[in-house]
Write a protein that holds these residues in place. Structure first.
Motif, short mmCIF file in Angstrom:
data_model
loop_
_atom_site.label_atom_id
_atom_site.label_comp_id
_atom_site.label_asym_id
_atom_site.label_seq_id
_atom_site.Cartn_x
_atom_site.Cartn_y
_atom_site.Cartn_z
N UNK A 1 34.59 -3.04 -12.97
CA UNK A 1 34.67 -3.34 -11.54
C UNK A 1 35.21 -2.18 -10.71
N UNK A 2 35.16 -0.97 -11.26
CA UNK A 2 35.64 0.20 -10.52
C UNK A 2 34.75 0.45 -9.31
N UNK A 3 33.45 0.35 -9.49
CA UNK A 3 32.52 0.62 -8.39
C UNK A 3 32.65 -0.44 -7.30
N UNK A 4 32.88 -1.69 -7.69
CA UNK A 4 33.06 -2.75 -6.70
C UNK A 4 34.31 -2.52 -5.88
N UNK A 5 35.37 -2.04 -6.54
CA UNK A 5 36.61 -1.73 -5.83
C UNK A 5 36.39 -0.59 -4.84
N UNK A 6 35.61 0.41 -5.26
CA UNK A 6 35.30 1.54 -4.37
C UNK A 6 34.54 1.03 -3.14
N UNK A 7 33.57 0.17 -3.37
CA UNK A 7 32.78 -0.38 -2.27
C UNK A 7 33.67 -1.12 -1.27
N UNK A 8 34.60 -1.91 -1.77
CA UNK A 8 35.50 -2.67 -0.89
C UNK A 8 36.51 -1.77 -0.19
N UNK A 9 36.85 -0.62 -0.82
CA UNK A 9 37.88 0.25 -0.25
C UNK A 9 37.41 1.03 0.97
N UNK A 10 36.10 1.21 1.11
CA UNK A 10 35.58 1.98 2.25
C UNK A 10 35.87 1.22 3.54
N UNK A 11 36.56 1.83 4.50
CA UNK A 11 36.93 1.14 5.74
C UNK A 11 35.72 0.77 6.59
N UNK A 12 35.86 -0.25 7.44
CA UNK A 12 34.73 -0.74 8.24
C UNK A 12 34.05 0.34 9.08
N UNK A 13 34.84 1.26 9.65
CA UNK A 13 34.24 2.30 10.50
C UNK A 13 33.33 3.20 9.69
#
Length: 459
Positions: free
Chosen positions: A134-146
């Motif tokens: 789930x490393x890639x999923x965490x990366x995806x979620x970490x990207x801020x909305x802007x």
């Protein structure tokens, strides 16, 4: 024995589709999904011919075998994405990665193509590991909305630029210090593309159902009338897969650990960028997160593994999926249609070649039939940029870094990487480093190190 009532059998299939794809929840219909899947395939069908052309000319691989590997791996990964993740995001060998594979790795670095396939396979294994952890999923979620909004907008600029060049509206400039210029708008390619764009845009703006599919059909007829393409039959037997099937050299690939990392980094951030861009356009994000992101990324990993085994370069999510989204696709049922068309393409290559095979003029290839759709979808994706808080420099500057980097470097991964590093640097410089998550700090550090110590990543 229970006897089915009249009309009961006809209701079974819609019930099954509803249970699998949640059509009512996504406010869509079977017809809309099938139409969207067809549009996605038509828009990305060029890869059926571009991929084998690149890998055969630059890497010396068998054209027919690569074509089969492209269609089969695309169909498999697209089907997994549709059935497992329930997203209308199609998969195929990535543009950019295929040129890096064939030209940089095989042609310039003199790495034999079986070894290069082994490198892609090993990067896929690592990619699968990151997905399961789930490393890639965490990366995806970490990207801020802007940055998510900027990535979607940057991809919009990217595919619009691709469409403009495919239509001959923008051309390479021969002038010193200049890079591009206006193309020959009086050429048959540009005229057909412009007419197709005008009709498709007008129909879409009027809310006509099937506007993009109608536009594709109209532009195809125009291209035939203008003599740009010629019908050359309907059916054809698929070429043999034998020349590339399981020809990857894993033993030799281990000696190129740096290239394995390069392919891995490109794949991770390309996938993250594409998933963000298409999901934002389709309204699939929930509170800034993509549900079932792990399943979606599993499709990418399996696609890359299957592609390398079959005989093609990195397989992942395709930005052209946004064309099907623009047509109304919202579920994985659209992907089932796209996957079926990829497999069907192997037996209808003359028809696919007419629509997506391109037109060779002066040593260059143009795609006047599909280019109008690509341009239109690019304009739609730019709408996400309005969600960037432009009055806040710590959000606006990183977003602006991302926007041009994606089209100007011709690579989604470079744009995503640049935006992440810029976000951390600007926030820290403004004394607002506490607003940055620890994972964004870690990602920025990893990316700076990767670009500094893996020079091949910059090629």
């Amino acid at each position: 024995m229970r006897v089915a009532k009249r009309g009961e059998s006809s209701s079974i299939m819609p019930a099954v589709l509803e249970r699998l794809f949640h059509l009512r929840e996504r406010r869509t219909t079977v017809a809309t999904e099938l139409r969207g899947g067809a549009v996605t395939f038509a828009t990305m069908s060029y890869i059926v011919f571009v991929q084998p052309a690149v890998l055969s000319q630059a890497a010396g691989m068998d054209f027919g075998a690569v074509m089969v590997a492209t269609c089969v791996s695309a169909a498999l990964a697209t089907l997994v994405m549709g059935l497992w993740a329930n997203y209308p995001i199609a998969e195929a060998p990535l543009m950019g990665e295929n040129f890096f594979f064939a030209i940089s790795v095989v042609s310039l670095m003199k790495v034999p193509w079986p070894t290069a396939l082994g490198i892609v396979f090993l990067s896929g294994v690592l990619f699968l590991g990151l997905t399961l952890l789930r490393v890639r999923e965490v990366i995806l979620d970490a990207v801020p909305p802007s940055l998510k909004a900027a990535i979607a907008g940057g991809i919009g600029l990217f595919i619009a630029f691709i469409g403009l060049t495919q239509a001959g509206i923008v051309a390479k400039s021969p002038a010193p210090g200049a890079y591009v210029q206006i193309g020959d708008l009086a050429s048959p390619v540009a005229l057909v593309a412009l007419a197709g764009l005008a009709l498709t845009a007008a129909l879409f703006a009027r809310g006509v159902r099937g506007a993009i599919l109608i536009g594709l059909a109209f532009t195809t007829v125009l291209a035939i009338v203008a003599g740009l393409v010629r019908p050359a039959g309907v059916f054809a037997l698929p070429p043999s897969l034998a020349p590339t099937f399981l020809k990857m050299d894993l033993g030799a690939a281990w000696r190129h650990a740096d290239l394995v990392l390069v392919f891995l980094i490109m794949l991770v951030f390309d996938t993250v960028g594409t998933l963000i861009g298409v999901a934002e356009q389709a309204g699939l994000m929930v509170d800034g997160r993509l549900p079932r992101a792990g399943r979606a990324m599993l499709a990418d990993a399996l696609g890359t593994l299957a592609g390398a085994a079959l005989g093609t370069s990195t397989v992942s999510s395709y930005i052209e999926s946004a064309s099907g989204v623009a047509e109304g696709a919202r579920t994985g049922l659209a992907n089932v249609m796209t996957a079926a068309l990829f497999l069907g393409a192997l037996f209808f290559l003359p028809v696919v070649a007419m629509v997506g095979g391109g037109v060779a003029i002066g040593g260059l290839y143009y795609y006047p039939i599909t280019a109008p759709v690509v341009i239109l979808v690019g304009s739609l994706m730019m709408g996400q940029v309005g969600r960037v808080p432009w009055t806040d420099p710590t959000e606006a500057i990183p977003a602006f870094v991302t926007l041009p980097l994606i089209p100007f470097t011709f690579n989604i991964a470079h744009g995503v990487a640049g935006g992440i590093v810029a976000y951390v640097v600007v926030k820290a410089g403004a004394g607002r480093g506490r607003e940055v998550s620890w994972l964004m700090w870690a990602l920025a550090a990893v990316l700076v190190a990767a670009y500094a110590f893996l020079p091949r990543l910059r090629h």
